[in-house]
Design an enzyme around this catalytic site. Structure first.
Site, PDB file in Angstrom:
ATOM      1  N   HIS A   1       4.257   3.714  13.738  1.00 52.03           N
ATOM      2  CA  HIS A   1       4.292   3.770  12.278  1.00 52.03           C
ATOM      3  C   HIS A   1       5.373   4.794  11.951  1.00 52.03           C
ATOM      4  CE1 HIS A   1       2.191   3.820   8.234  1.00 52.03           C
ATOM      5  NE2 HIS A   1       2.776   5.006   8.196  1.00 52.03           N
TER       6      HIS A   1
ATOM      7  N   ARG B   1       0.829  -1.206   0.000  1.00 50.24           N
ATOM      8  CA  ARG B   1       0.000   0.000   0.000  1.00 50.24           C
ATOM      9  C   ARG B   1       0.865   1.257   0.000  1.00 50.24           C
ATOM     10  NH1 ARG B   1      -0.576   4.450   3.237  1.00 50.24           N
ATOM     11  NH2 ARG B   1      -0.329   3.122   5.074  1.00 50.24           N
TER      12      ARG B   1
ATOM     13  N   HIS C   1       8.250   6.535   9.622  1.00 50.64           N
ATOM     14  CA  HIS C   1       8.830   6.818   8.311  1.00 50.64           C
ATOM     15  C   HIS C   1      10.324   7.113   8.444  1.00 50.64           C
ATOM     16  CE1 HIS C   1       5.350   6.985   5.471  1.00 50.64           C
ATOM     17  NE2 HIS C   1       4.702   6.966   6.636  1.00 50.64           N
TER      18      HIS C   1
ATOM     19  N   CYS D   1       4.853   9.191   2.006  1.00 49.13           N
ATOM     20  CA  CYS D   1       3.560   9.883   2.053  1.00 49.13           C
ATOM     21  C   CYS D   1       3.494  10.915   0.937  1.00 49.13           C
ATOM     22  CB  CYS D   1       3.368  10.558   3.404  1.00 49.13           C
ATOM     23  SG  CYS D   1       1.829  11.516   3.495  1.00 49.13           S
TER      24      CYS D   1
ATOM     25  N   ASN E   1       7.990   3.438   5.414  1.00 50.22           N
ATOM     26  CA  ASN E   1       8.111   3.039   6.808  1.00 50.22           C
ATOM     27  C   ASN E   1       9.456   2.365   7.058  1.00 50.22           C
ATOM     28  OD1 ASN E   1       5.518   3.899   7.188  1.00 50.22           O
ATOM     29  ND2 ASN E   1       4.620   1.870   7.309  1.00 50.22           N
TER      30      ASN E   1
END
Length: 313
Positions: A218, A16, A220, A251, A262
């Site tokens: 989560h 995703r 990044h 993102c 991530n």
């Protein structure tokens, strides 16, 4: 500080995160091949698509086809991301193919929220009540809370810890108002502002307020801090992490050209295994998936362990 956990749960978000972020066209068959390969590694949760506007996120234009065509394994939960009621209704059409899990989602930064979802914070809070009602009406469990930009924002700067605590309280209040008990709350370092120090400060503040709250991270990797931040999370007793195979993704609305995905899944698994923390994941199989991911996107990806290998001879 908690003792290190003996095991962790890792949710794979590379398909995703990665395929919504890649600029070039990626064939649906190749996306499916990576998801199917990840399904054979011992990972028990893979987020495979976003049900979002394909005009804004063209890499998700084939989300319905991907959801229909993957080769499902019975011990793997395949999930999707949506940001509003319209996206949730699309996900409902795949109720036989996907594991639908509801989330109550807020954001610390109104400027980012306007870019990402075109809402004010007040509108976002009101929308959570509406979507929880939709979840309950359709028999979808509401399992988690999620707070975007929990550690800082490219458009608003540092985020006060007090604001994070207040917004997590709002998430829990929404859940309580609808007689929902959340399994955990996820803190998203959406724009990669976190450092090990801020991870410990924010997680510590939440634990002080809600000692039994289960927290997920989560993280990044835009500023190269993701694996260090994961280690800080482990030191604080965090047992849930999102990650992206080979470091796929980023993102699209974060506002910097070097946005990264991530924390790299195989790097995180390697670190955990070397620390004696069980993941249930076959690292060698995962490394092969990371190499496949590079081949699928057609350019180098930032994962380290797939290049350097493990310590086993």
């Amino acid at each position: 500080m908690s003792d290190l956990p003996t095991s962790v749960r890792i949710s794979e978000e590379g398909p995703r995160e990665g395929f919504q972020f890649e600029k070039g066209f990626i064939a649906t068959d190749r996306k499916i091949a990576l998801i199917d390969a990840l399904s054979q590694t011992g990972i028990d949760h893979i987020q495979i698509v976003s049900f979002v506007n394909p005009k804004l996120v063209p890499g998700m234009a084939d989300a319905d086809e991907v959801a229909n065509r993957i080769s499902r394994q019975p011990d793997v939960a395949y999930t999707a991301l949506w940001l509003n009621g319209k996206g949730f209704e699309r996900a409902l059409a795949h109720g036989n193919e996907l594991t639908l899990r509801g989330s109550i989602q807020l954001c610390t930064s109104e400027k980012f929220l306007k870019r990402n979802q075109n809402r004010t914070m007040e509108q976002q809070l009101a929308a959570q009540h509406t979507i929880v009602q939709m979840y309950k009406a359709n028999g979808v469990p509401v399992e988690r809370g999620s707070l975007m930009a929990a550690f800082g924002c490219n458009f608003e700067g540092d985020i006060p810890v007090e604001r994070v605590v207040s917004l997590v309280g709002q998430i829990l209040d929404v859940a309580s108002a609808h007689d929902v008990t959340l399994d955990y709350v996820s803190l998203a370092d959406t724009m990669a502002w976190a450092t090990p120090r801020s991870i410990k400060r924010v997680v510590g503040a939440l634990r002080e307020r809600w000692p039994d709250l289960d927290i997920a991270l989560h993280l990044h990797d835009t500023r190269g801090m993701a694996i260090a931040n994961a280690f800080a999370g482990l030191e604080m007793g965090v047992t849930r992490f999102d990650s992206s195979v080979a470091g796929l993704g980023g993102c699209p609305f974060a506002g910097h050209q070097g946005a990264a995905g991530n924390v790299c899944t195989e790097d995180l698994v390697f670190m955990c295994h070397e620390m004696g923390i069980e993941t249930g994941i076959d690292l060698d199989a995962l490394i092969e998936c990371a190499r496949l991911a590079e081949d699928v996107v057609g350019h180098p990806l930032p994962g380290s362990v797939m290049k350097g290998g493990t310590l086993e001879k």
